[in-house]
Scaffold this motif. Structure first.
Motif, PDB file in Angstrom:
ATOM      1  N   ALA A 147       0.709  -1.210  -0.059  1.00 29.24           N
ATOM      2  CA  ALA A 147      -0.044   0.098  -0.156  1.00 29.24           C
ATOM      3  C   ALA A 147       0.864   1.117  -0.003  1.00 29.24           C
ATOM      4  CB  ALA A 147      -0.971   0.102   1.160  1.00 29.24           C
ATOM      5  N   LEU A 148       1.945   1.413   0.809  1.00 29.80           N
ATOM      6  CA  LEU A 148       2.761   2.301   0.821  1.00 29.80           C
ATOM      7  C   LEU A 148       3.420   2.717  -0.662  1.00 29.80           C
ATOM      8  CD1 LEU A 148       4.258   1.763   4.378  1.00 29.80           C
ATOM      9  CD2 LEU A 148       2.915   3.780   3.700  1.00 29.80           C
ATOM     10  N   ILE A 149       3.986   1.596  -1.064  1.00 36.91           N
ATOM     11  CA  ILE A 149       4.693   1.620  -2.590  1.00 36.91           C
ATOM     12  C   ILE A 149       3.575   2.202  -3.403  1.00 36.91           C
ATOM     13  CG2 ILE A 149       5.622   0.312  -4.270  1.00 36.91           C
ATOM     14  CD1 ILE A 149       6.783  -1.655  -2.103  1.00 36.91           C
ATOM     15  N   LEU A 150       2.395   1.640  -3.419  1.00 42.13           N
ATOM     16  CA  LEU A 150       1.389   2.260  -4.322  1.00 42.13           C
ATOM     17  C   LEU A 150       1.197   3.650  -4.334  1.00 42.13           C
ATOM     18  CD1 LEU A 150      -0.831   1.856  -6.572  1.00 42.13           C
ATOM     19  CD2 LEU A 150      -2.337   1.383  -4.559  1.00 42.13           C
ATOM     20  N   GLN A 151       1.234   4.168  -2.982  1.00 41.36           N
ATOM     21  CA  GLN A 151       1.109   5.596  -2.886  1.00 41.36           C
ATOM     22  C   GLN A 151       2.271   6.274  -3.331  1.00 41.36           C
ATOM     23  OE1 GLN A 151      -1.441   7.466  -1.653  1.00 41.36           O
ATOM     24  NE2 GLN A 151      -2.931   5.579  -1.742  1.00 41.36           N
ATOM     25  N   ARG A 152       3.440   5.781  -3.168  1.00 43.13           N
ATOM     26  CA  ARG A 152       4.770   6.472  -3.327  1.00 43.13           C
ATOM     27  C   ARG A 152       4.820   6.440  -4.994  1.00 43.13           C
ATOM     28  NH1 ARG A 152       9.487   8.797  -1.337  1.00 43.13           N
ATOM     29  NH2 ARG A 152      10.531   9.554  -3.244  1.00 43.13           N
ATOM     30  N   LYS A 153       4.287   5.491  -5.759  1.00 39.49           N
ATOM     31  CA  LYS A 153       4.712   5.436  -6.976  1.00 39.49           C
ATOM     32  C   LYS A 153       3.647   6.161  -7.835  1.00 39.49           C
ATOM     33  CE  LYS A 153       5.552   1.689  -9.197  1.00 39.49           C
ATOM     34  NZ  LYS A 153       5.598  -0.045  -9.570  1.00 39.49           N
ATOM     35  N   ARG A 154       2.307   6.192  -7.352  1.00 42.52           N
ATOM     36  CA  ARG A 154       1.057   6.676  -8.206  1.00 42.52           C
ATOM     37  C   ARG A 154       0.494   7.908  -7.646  1.00 42.52           C
ATOM     38  NH1 ARG A 154       1.317   3.609 -12.499  1.00 42.52           N
ATOM     39  NH2 ARG A 154       1.917   1.575 -12.062  1.00 42.52           N
ATOM     40  N   ASN A 155       0.793   8.512  -6.264  1.00 45.18           N
ATOM     41  CA  ASN A 155       0.244   9.451  -5.736  1.00 45.18           C
ATOM     42  C   ASN A 155       0.967  10.813  -6.092  1.00 45.18           C
ATOM     43  OD1 ASN A 155      -0.750  11.696  -4.266  1.00 45.18           O
ATOM     44  ND2 ASN A 155      -1.398  10.364  -2.535  1.00 45.18           N
ATOM     45  N   PRO A 156       0.873  11.728  -6.819  1.00 46.83           N
ATOM     46  CA  PRO A 156       1.703  12.767  -7.175  1.00 46.83           C
ATOM     47  C   PRO A 156       1.977  13.630  -5.906  1.00 46.83           C
ATOM     48  CG  PRO A 156       0.078  12.826  -8.636  1.00 46.83           C
ATOM     49  CD  PRO A 156      -0.521  11.891  -7.624  1.00 46.83           C
ATOM     50  N   ALA A 157       1.390  13.606  -4.820  1.00 46.53           N
ATOM     51  CA  ALA A 157       1.749  14.289  -3.669  1.00 46.53           C
ATOM     52  C   ALA A 157       3.299  13.734  -3.109  1.00 46.53           C
ATOM     53  CB  ALA A 157       0.863  14.029  -2.546  1.00 46.53           C
ATOM     54  N   LEU A 158       3.382  12.327  -3.282  1.00 46.40           N
ATOM     55  CA  LEU A 158       4.623  11.941  -2.771  1.00 46.40           C
ATOM     56  C   LEU A 158       5.834  11.788  -3.726  1.00 46.40           C
ATOM     57  CD1 LEU A 158       3.261   8.786  -0.617  1.00 46.40           C
ATOM     58  CD2 LEU A 158       3.927  10.956   0.195  1.00 46.40           C
ATOM     59  N   TYR A 159       5.310  11.632  -4.971  1.00 40.71           N
ATOM     60  CA  TYR A 159       6.762  11.634  -5.693  1.00 40.71           C
ATOM     61  C   TYR A 159       7.054  13.142  -6.343  1.00 40.71           C
ATOM     62  CZ  TYR A 159       3.341  11.090  -9.895  1.00 40.71           C
ATOM     63  OH  TYR A 159       2.446  11.285 -10.777  1.00 40.71           O
ATOM     64  N   ASN A 160       5.923  13.902  -6.089  1.00 35.09           N
ATOM     65  CA  ASN A 160       6.336  15.326  -6.703  1.00 35.09           C
ATOM     66  C   ASN A 160       5.993  16.617  -5.961  1.00 35.09           C
ATOM     67  OD1 ASN A 160       7.544  16.072  -9.354  1.00 35.09           O
ATOM     68  ND2 ASN A 160       5.549  17.106  -9.792  1.00 35.09           N
ATOM     69  N   GLY A 161       5.147  16.364  -4.824  1.00 25.88           N
ATOM     70  CA  GLY A 161       4.827  17.423  -4.000  1.00 25.88           C
ATOM     71  C   GLY A 161       5.769  17.971  -2.849  1.00 25.88           C
ATOM     72  N   GLN A 162       5.186  18.705  -2.058  1.00 24.22           N
ATOM     73  CA  GLN A 162       5.944  19.559  -1.062  1.00 24.22           C
ATOM     74  C   GLN A 162       5.483  18.964   0.318  1.00 24.22           C
ATOM     75  OE1 GLN A 162       8.064  22.133  -1.712  1.00 24.22           O
ATOM     76  NE2 GLN A 162       7.573  21.642  -3.916  1.00 24.22           N
ATOM     77  N   LEU A 163       6.748  18.836   0.897  1.00 24.54           N
ATOM     78  CA  LEU A 163       6.489  18.347   2.356  1.00 24.54           C
ATOM     79  C   LEU A 163       5.943  19.331   3.207  1.00 24.54           C
ATOM     80  CD1 LEU A 163       7.211  16.254   4.789  1.00 24.54           C
ATOM     81  CD2 LEU A 163       9.519  17.536   4.825  1.00 24.54           C
ATOM     82  N   ARG A 164       4.783  18.751   4.044  1.00 21.63           N
ATOM     83  CA  ARG A 164       4.541  19.663   5.031  1.00 21.63           C
ATOM     84  C   ARG A 164       4.531  19.173   6.399  1.00 21.63           C
ATOM     85  NH1 ARG A 164       3.938  23.578   1.546  1.00 21.63           N
ATOM     86  NH2 ARG A 164       2.429  23.452  -0.016  1.00 21.63           N
ATOM     87  N   THR A 165       5.320  19.664   7.292  1.00 25.83           N
ATOM     88  CA  THR A 165       5.506  19.212   8.644  1.00 25.83           C
ATOM     89  C   THR A 165       4.419  19.895   9.389  1.00 25.83           C
ATOM     90  OG1 THR A 165       7.127  21.055   8.995  1.00 25.83           O
ATOM     91  CG2 THR A 165       7.762  18.766   8.696  1.00 25.83           C
ATOM     92  N   LEU A 166       3.300  19.154   9.586  1.00 22.52           N
ATOM     93  CA  LEU A 166       1.994  19.531  10.072  1.00 22.52           C
ATOM     94  C   LEU A 166       2.042  19.915  11.623  1.00 22.52           C
ATOM     95  CD1 LEU A 166      -0.619  17.622   8.000  1.00 22.52           C
ATOM     96  CD2 LEU A 166       0.239  19.900   7.689  1.00 22.52           C
ATOM     97  N   PHE A 167       2.406  18.810  12.377  1.00 24.07           N
ATOM     98  CA  PHE A 167       2.411  19.474  14.003  1.00 24.07           C
ATOM     99  C   PHE A 167       3.170  18.330  14.585  1.00 24.07           C
ATOM    100  CE2 PHE A 167       0.787  20.324  18.080  1.00 24.07           C
ATOM    101  CZ  PHE A 167       0.393  21.820  18.086  1.00 24.07           C
ATOM    102  N   ARG A 168       3.741  18.600  15.823  1.00 20.82           N
ATOM    103  CA  ARG A 168       4.454  17.710  16.604  1.00 20.82           C
ATOM    104  C   ARG A 168       3.495  17.824  18.013  1.00 20.82           C
ATOM    105  NH1 ARG A 168       9.258  20.740  14.696  1.00 20.82           N
ATOM    106  NH2 ARG A 168       9.223  22.211  16.560  1.00 20.82           N
ATOM    107  N   TYR A 169       3.112  16.755  18.286  1.00 25.04           N
ATOM    108  CA  TYR A 169       2.230  16.582  19.779  1.00 25.04           C
ATOM    109  C   TYR A 169       3.486  15.755  20.547  1.00 25.04           C
ATOM    110  CZ  TYR A 169      -2.111  17.284  17.278  1.00 25.04           C
ATOM    111  OH  TYR A 169      -3.027  17.933  16.666  1.00 25.04           O
ATOM    112  N   ASN A 170       4.139  16.541  21.152  1.00 23.85           N
ATOM    113  CA  ASN A 170       5.357  16.349  21.927  1.00 23.85           C
ATOM    114  C   ASN A 170       5.395  15.428  23.350  1.00 23.85           C
ATOM    115  OD1 ASN A 170       7.500  17.230  20.386  1.00 23.85           O
ATOM    116  ND2 ASN A 170       6.918  19.370  21.089  1.00 23.85           N
ATOM    117  N   ALA A 171       4.136  15.696  23.767  1.00 21.62           N
ATOM    118  CA  ALA A 171       3.653  15.026  25.103  1.00 21.62           C
ATOM    119  C   ALA A 171       3.042  13.891  24.720  1.00 21.62           C
ATOM    120  CB  ALA A 171       2.634  15.924  25.885  1.00 21.62           C
TER     121      ALA A 171
END
Length: 912
Positions: free
Chosen positions: A712-736
């Motif tokens: 499933a992860l490989i499928l997303q990486r090969k077919r989802n443009p977000a993963l092979y062409n998109g921008q990384l979004r670091t959304l939030f760190r819930y440290n606790a």
């Protein structure tokens, strides 16, 4: 025998070993002799007679280059492996492997190249000249040998006899010196050019040697321009002769060649001609069509295979005069329209050919081969992998078939390991991979060469005068101080030419797609010397092939600067692997470190100069793997060394898996991890042992669940443009809660991917979770939906040690097109969908005869495109994929296949 292996005698009692010697009634006092320049530390004679103890029998310096050791040996030797003989080596500090006796022609090539001495009454030792010391330069050579009688007896010289080419000479007892125990006699007959057989008889003991007489200086002639390194097959320019070329610094060079199956050692020898302006030696030889094996011999007495030869046979380098050629040159390639995957869609699978195929086919008694792997491309198709990174496939260990190895004890850069198969087999493997759209990356080892390698054997000079090698103490710019085997010197034009030709062979002859360069930290590079070191050959490959070759450095500690300044396309992301590994071991990595060093392009500080840039420049530079061949798998590490229960370790491996595929970098799997295999070693000496991949896990619930997650992860990486062409979004760190939210977004296609990872052993519920956009998101594992509005999720619960991954695109629109079977179809075809009529899903099958760009689109009755199922390069094969029409209304639709010049359209009916 070397210091890393143990003789079969090591298990026998020490008393028993010395019982053959000190307590034997029949024994012989011999003097071992070894010539070596300098003053080596700890020079000894280990052998079967002292349990291979490298300290028991020290040698004494006699002046000049001679060292000796007196020893008493039992007549009859050891029972095995060579009846009547003792095996032995020499040792000195730093010797790796231990050297054999260069003046003794008795060598057991099947057991670590051990020298052996046949102990009889009397014993003949160092019979010279011989087929190891090689050519003599006079028609009347001096023939010599040391002859040792049984202890307590005098040697009866009346039994001495010398036979030369069938003529026997007796009455030569005066040529024996009773004090030095040496027999020396000038040949009683004139010997002309050629190979000569000499037999020495001492009572009932005899020994046979052979050598060649050279008279006058070596012949010299200008080397023709058509003479390539190694063998140039017959052509009009050479008057239909085969041309042999060898580059070596020597006073003469010989060629022995014999038809396949005939003994090479007794074959007639040809003196090579010396080129006027270089250290090249060459000769033209008229040969009938057929397959041959050959070796070279030079003035130091060494006989060796061709350092530039493409195929190591059973006796020497092998080639064919005729259609088959040097490396199965008559092989008919099928995948001529293949195009390698773009780097941003690359999914690498690192593997050992022997262990992977051996596990798949249950070869418990030995490793698999190229042919075995050729038949397994469907496995990688199903998983989604599109690049295989093969651990070294070059000839390793001893020259020729050597049993199992990881391959880093490389002995020959041009020739394949015969245990894996012949050149034709490797071409078929590459062809099979390319027919499935799978790239082949080979592990190229240029830091060092093993002692049996002919490039070393032709001029084994520890002092560094061999232009391809240097002393370990000669550290080049940006080279670390770890040294093993024979250290190659990449700051000479000879090595630069050599490596470049090796790489061009892999690309042009075998059509490989790229290289993973082993241990580049041991090679060195300098921006002020752009034609030397790593920069020399990497930049040339990048220029010659216009950036189309993957070039990946295993540079540890990592160096984004090396990638920046060289033709390298990327490097192993050391910080990625170490951060994930330490989190698995100690659970002590902070979320901000994971964002920077795992998800993003950050890197540890290296020790190279220049040190900047210290971050990777693009998403295709870092190679991200949670484990590789040199490291324990996360499951093995957690379970074996951290005390984590196996079910928890397996779950946590799935937790960390998204880092490889949902990060900036190229994901790399290590064999067996997709099935949840706890791959590793304990104790340490098991690391290099044969450990076939445990494919039995694939049939277990644990293995199946793991496989589905990775797929499933490989499928997303090969077919989802977000993963092979998109921008990384670091959304939030819930440290606790130690929970991380991140994702990727491709604005051009409105594609999104979001991951939420809980690194703790407790279930976590987090609130007001920032998201990328709004709309429906699909859990990539089970396709359950999550509706997002306002760019955030009010609350989400993540089980312990779990990563939840969501895609804005359902799997029905991210179809991973994979061949149903591995056979190449005989024609293009488009089948009728089934079922038809359908509601709401159906399946469409088609065949692609030749690899090429292929599209499969769905249209309504007005000719409007309503779905695109395929729009990419496909390998030749038979395919079947689903079409989900739940968002369409009832009616007639058309589906159209276009692949190259083939176009076909069919009709289908949707009824709701």
């Amino acid at each position: 025998m070397n210091k890393f292996s143990c003789s079969i005698w090591s298990s026998l009692a020490f008393v028993a070993l010395f019982g053959w010697n000190a307590f034997a009634q029949d024994s012989v006092d011999v003097t071992f002799r070894y010539n070596i320049s300098g003053t080596p530390s700890g020079l000894t004679v280990p052998g079967q007679f002292n349990a291979w103890n490298n300290t028991a029998w020290p040698m004494t310096y006699q002046g000049g280059t001679l060292w000796t050791r007196d020893a008493r040996l039992a007549v009859g030797g050891a029972p095995s492996p060579i009846a009547g003989a003792f095996q032995y080596k020499f040792f000195f500090t730093g010797a790796s492997p231990w050297p054999n006796d260069p003046l003794n022609h008795h060598v057991n090539v099947s057991d670590n190249d051990n020298t052996f001495i046949i102990v009889k009454n009397p014993t003949i030792y160092h019979f010279l000249p011989n087929n190891r010391t090689g050519t003599v330069t006079t028609n009347f050579p001096t023939i010599s040998a040391f002859i040792f009688p049984k202890v307590g007896t005098a040697f009866d010289t009346s039994g001495l006899a010398l036979t030369i080419n069938g003529t026997t000479y007796t009455g030569i007892g005066s040529s024996y010196n009773f004090t030095t125990r040496e027999f020396r006699k000038i040949s009683p007959t004139s010997l002309g050019f050629g190979n000569h057989i000499v037999i020495l008889r001492a009572g009932t003991t005899l020994d046979t040697v052979s050598f060649i007489v050279q008279t006058g200086p070596p012949p010299s002639a200008l080397m023709p321009s058509y003479a390539a390194h190694s063998v140039t097959l017959p052509a009009a320019a050479s008057n239909d002769s085969t041309t042999f070329r060898l580059r070596v610094s020597t006073s003469y060079a010989l060629l022995r060649i014999a038809p396949l199956g005939q003994p090479l050692a007794s074959a007639p020898a040809y003196f090579l001609r010396k080129n006027f302006t270089s250290d090249d030696w060459w000769i033209n030889v008229k040969l009938l069509p057929g397959t041959y094996e050959y070796q070279y011999q030079v003035a130091n007495g060494a006989s060796f295979n061709d350092p530039w030869g493409r195929w190591n046979g059973t006796q020497g380098s092998r080639f064919t005069v005729g259609a088959e050629g040097l490396t199965a040159d008559d092989y008919v390639w099928r995948s001529n329209s293949y195009q390698k995957p773009p780097p941003n869609k690359l999914i690498i699978y690192e593997m050992n050919v022997g262990e992977f195929t051996g596990g798949y086919y249950g070869l418990t008694g030995g490793q698999g081969t190229f042919s075995h792997l050729s038949r397994l491309m469907g496995y990688f198709d199903s998983l989604g992998v599109n690049a295989l990174e093969l651990m070294p496939v070059n000839d390793y260990g001893l020259i020729g078939r050597s049993g199992f190895s990881w391959g880093y004890d490389i002995s020959h850069h041009f020739a394949l390991e015969p245990g894996y198969g012949a050149p034709r087999d490797f071409k078929a493997l590459v062809d099979s991979a390319h027919a499935h759209g799978i790239a082949i990356i080979i592990d190229a080892v240029f830091n060092h060469l093993n002692d049996p390698g002919p490039l070393w054997q032709m001029h084994p000079d520890v002092g560094g005068t061999n232009p391809y090698f240097k002393l370990c103490s000669e550290r080049r710019y940006n080279e670390d101080d770890l040294c093993f085997f024979r250290d190659m010197d990449h700051f000479t034009p000879q090595t630069q030419e050599y490596v470049l030709e090796v790489l061009k062979m892999w690309i042009d002859v075998y059509r490989v797609d790229g290289f993973r360069y082993d241990f580049t930290q041991g090679i060195g590079w300098n921006i002020n010397e752009p034609t030397m070191g790593i920069l020399g050959w990497a930049n040339k490959i990048d220029t010659l092939y216009q950036g189309r070759v993957y070039q990946i450095a295993e540079h540890l500690p990592e160096s984004p600067a090396l990638v920046f300044y060289s033709g390298m396309t990327g490097g192993w992301h050391d910080s990625f692997r170490d951060e994930v590994f330490d989190e698995a071991r100690f659970q002590n990595r902070t979320l901000d470190r994971l964002e920077n060093l795992v998800l993003d392009l950050g890197a540890y500080g290296g020790n190279d100069t220049p040190a900047l840039p210290n971050r990777y420049a693009s998403r295709t530079e870092p190679i991200n793997g949670n484990v590789n061949h040199d490291e324990q798998s996360l499951i093995f590490e957690m379970n074996n060394f951290q005390g984590v229960p196996i079910d928890v370790a397996v779950q946590r491996d799935k937790l960390y898996a998204p880092f490889m595929f949902a990060s900036l970098g190229i994901p790399m799997l290590w064999q067996g991890m997709e099935n949840g295999e706890p791959r590793g070693w304990d104790p340490e000496n098991q690391k290099l042992s044969y450990r076939p991949v445990q494919f039995s896990l694939r049939s277990t619930p644990r293995g199946q669940a793991h496989y589905r997650w990775y797929k499933a992860l490989i499928l997303q990486r090969k077919r989802n443009p977000a993963l092979y062409n998109g921008q990384l979004r670091t959304l939030f760190r819930y440290n606790a809660e130690k929970t991380l939210v991140w994702g990727f977004e491709d604005i051009a296609t409105n594609s999104r991917f979001v991951a939420v990872s809980n690194f703790t052993s407790a279930q976590q519920t987090i609130s007001t979770v920032p998201w990328i956009g709004s709309g429906t998101f699909y859990n990539i594992l089970d396709q359950t939906t999550l509706v997002v509005s306002g760019g955030s999720v009010p609350s989400i619960t993540i089980p312990a040690y779990t990563s939840l991954c969501y895609s804005s695109i359902p799997d029905s629109m991210l179809l991973d097109v994979e061949p149903m079977i591995s056979e190449i179809p005989t024609e293009f075809s488009l089948n009728q969908n089934y079922p038809n009529p359908f509601n709401p899903s159906t399946r469409i099958a088609f065949s692609v005869q030749v690899s090429g760009f292929t599209s499969l689109r769905i249209f309504d009755v007005l000719g409007r495109e309503v779905a695109t199922l395929v729009n990419e390069q496909l390998a030749a094969g038979k395919y079947e994929l689903p079409f989900d029409a739940r968002g369409l209304s009832s009616g007639v639709y058309f589906y159209k296949l276009v692949s190259g010049s083939f176009v076909e359209t069919k009709r289908m009916m949707l009824t709701k």
